[in-house]
Every structure is written in C-alpha cells, then in structure tokens.
Scaffold this active site. Structure first.
Site, PDB file in Angstrom:
ATOM      1  CG  ASP A   2      -0.251   0.167   2.429  1.00  0.00           C
ATOM      2  OD1 ASP A   2       0.698   0.403   2.653  1.00  0.00           O
ATOM      3  OD2 ASP A   2      -1.135   0.377   3.435  1.00  0.00           O
ATOM      4  CG  HIS A   3      -0.669   4.663   1.467  1.00  0.00           C
ATOM      5  ND1 HIS A   3      -1.691   4.163   1.540  1.00  0.00           N
ATOM      6  CD2 HIS A   3      -0.516   5.516   2.500  1.00  0.00           C
ATOM      7  CE1 HIS A   3      -2.298   4.059   2.665  1.00  0.00           C
ATOM      8  NE2 HIS A   3      -1.512   5.179   3.397  1.00  0.00           N
ATOM      9  CB  CYS A  24       0.956  -1.967   5.023  1.00  0.00           C
ATOM     10  SG  CYS A  24       0.801  -2.928   6.590  1.00  0.00           S
ATOM     11  CB  THR A  59       2.573  -1.430  11.134  1.00  0.00           C
ATOM     12  OG1 THR A  59       1.349  -2.027  10.663  1.00  0.00           O
ATOM     13  CG2 THR A  59       2.402  -0.109  11.708  1.00  0.00           C
ATOM     14  N   GLY A  60       3.258  -3.350   8.544  1.00  0.00           N
ATOM     15  CA  GLY A  60       3.099  -4.701   8.188  1.00  0.00           C
ATOM     16  C   GLY A  60       1.890  -5.638   8.729  1.00  0.00           C
ATOM     17  N   GLY A 116      -1.656  -4.574   9.152  1.00  0.00           N
ATOM     18  CA  GLY A 116      -2.793  -4.773   8.479  1.00  0.00           C
ATOM     19  C   GLY A 116      -2.991  -5.496   7.391  1.00  0.00           C
ATOM     20  CG  HIS A 124       9.501 -24.335  13.042  1.00  0.00           C
ATOM     21  ND1 HIS A 124       9.581 -23.946  14.351  1.00  0.00           N
ATOM     22  CD2 HIS A 124      10.589 -24.958  12.411  1.00  0.00           C
ATOM     23  CE1 HIS A 124      10.846 -24.504  14.552  1.00  0.00           C
ATOM     24  NE2 HIS A 124      11.242 -25.277  13.572  1.00  0.00           N
ATOM     25  NE  ARG A 131       8.684 -30.238  16.385  1.00  0.00           N
ATOM     26  CZ  ARG A 131      10.085 -30.133  16.300  1.00  0.00           C
ATOM     27  NH1 ARG A 131      10.721 -31.256  15.707  1.00  0.00           N
ATOM     28  NH2 ARG A 131      10.720 -29.124  16.604  1.00  0.00           N
ATOM     29  CG  HIS A 132       7.616 -28.026  11.804  1.00  0.00           C
ATOM     30  ND1 HIS A 132       7.578 -27.315  13.489  1.00  0.00           N
ATOM     31  CD2 HIS A 132       8.927 -28.559  11.945  1.00  0.00           C
ATOM     32  CE1 HIS A 132       8.628 -27.513  13.966  1.00  0.00           C
ATOM     33  NE2 HIS A 132       9.635 -28.218  13.258  1.00  0.00           N
ATOM     34  NE  ARG A 164       3.591 -28.922  16.206  1.00  0.00           N
ATOM     35  CZ  ARG A 164       4.947 -28.814  16.884  1.00  0.00           C
ATOM     36  NH1 ARG A 164       5.702 -28.185  16.323  1.00  0.00           N
ATOM     37  NH2 ARG A 164       5.146 -29.538  17.824  1.00  0.00           N
TER      38      ARG A 164
END
Length: 144
Positions: free
Chosen positions: A7-8, A64, A66-67, A69, A97, A131-132, A135
C-alpha cells in the site's frame, strides 16, 4: 517467482526490495501500488494472495506501514500463511516451521537493510515438514 505488493505506506520500501531482488537474481512481479497515493491495504493484498493461490507465483512479499494490516488481510485468504516479520530469526522460522508463503513487512518500521536480511532468511529457508506439516495441516482444517 515472487509476487510483491504494497500500500502507500509500504511503497518506498517495496521499491528498495525490488532493487535487492534484482541484485540477488530473484524473479518477481510487482502487483502495485506504484505511488504513495493513499490506498486501502486489503485491496493491495488481494492480487498478491491470488497470484500465490493460483500458482502464478511461488510466494509473496507484502508491505504496508507496519506490516500488520496487510498481514491480517492476507491471512483471510484460504491457503495463505502470511507472516509479519520484524527480525531475521522469525522470518527463517516462518518458512521452516509454518511454511509461510507470504512475508509481510512494515515500511515505516523496518529499515531497508534489515528488510533485505529478513527477506533473504525467509526466501532461503526450507520448510522442515514432519511435525510442522501436521501443524500446518491443522491450520488448513481450521480454514475449512
């Protein structure tokens, strides 16, 4: 191929990331945006997520302010495992993982050199399975 979008608030960092991807010889496609004009991050997450889901891209990078949203928006797409990473260890573990197929960064909180290290750690890591995998399969069950 890596799908990349923002985004901007992530535009400036995305442009630096593209130069870094060029330097390391990584193939990518830029899904926008192409300026700092205000846009809504859910709209920007969509084309990258769709490219990963339809196989046009192997994985994606979203940016974005902050990363946060854009990672929330990306994770609404069934089959997307988007990890918001602010450090190299988390980025590596997101792939090893969680088999994260999209990494999310904050253009206003992550310096470009750190962003490059985060991307490289995630891009070069391999999913460990075992195991990952069980999950990750449980995550898919939740989506259903």
């Amino acid at each position: 191929m890596i799908a990349i979008g923002c985004d901007h608030g992530g535009y400036e960092l995305k442009e630096h990331i593209k130069k870094h991807l060029d330097e390391i010889g990584a193939e990518y496609k830029d899904y926008g945006v192409y300026s700092e004009e205000s846009v809504d991050y859910p709209d920007c997450a969509r084309p990258v997520c769709e490219a990963v889901l339809d196989g046009s891209a192997e994985k994606g990078i979203l940016v974005c302010g902050t990363g946060i949203g854009i990672s929330i928006a990306a994770n609404k797409f069934k089959g997307i495992r988007a990890a918001h990473c602010t450090d190299v260890y988390s980025a590596s573990m997101a792939k090893q993982h969680n088999n994260a197929n999209i990494i999310c960064l904050g253009g206003r909180i992550t310096g470009r050199e750190l962003a490059f290290m985060i991307i490289d750690a995630w891009n070069n890591a391999e999913f460990q399975g075992g195991r990952h995998a069980a999950r990750v399969a449980k995550i898919h069950e939740i989506e259903e």
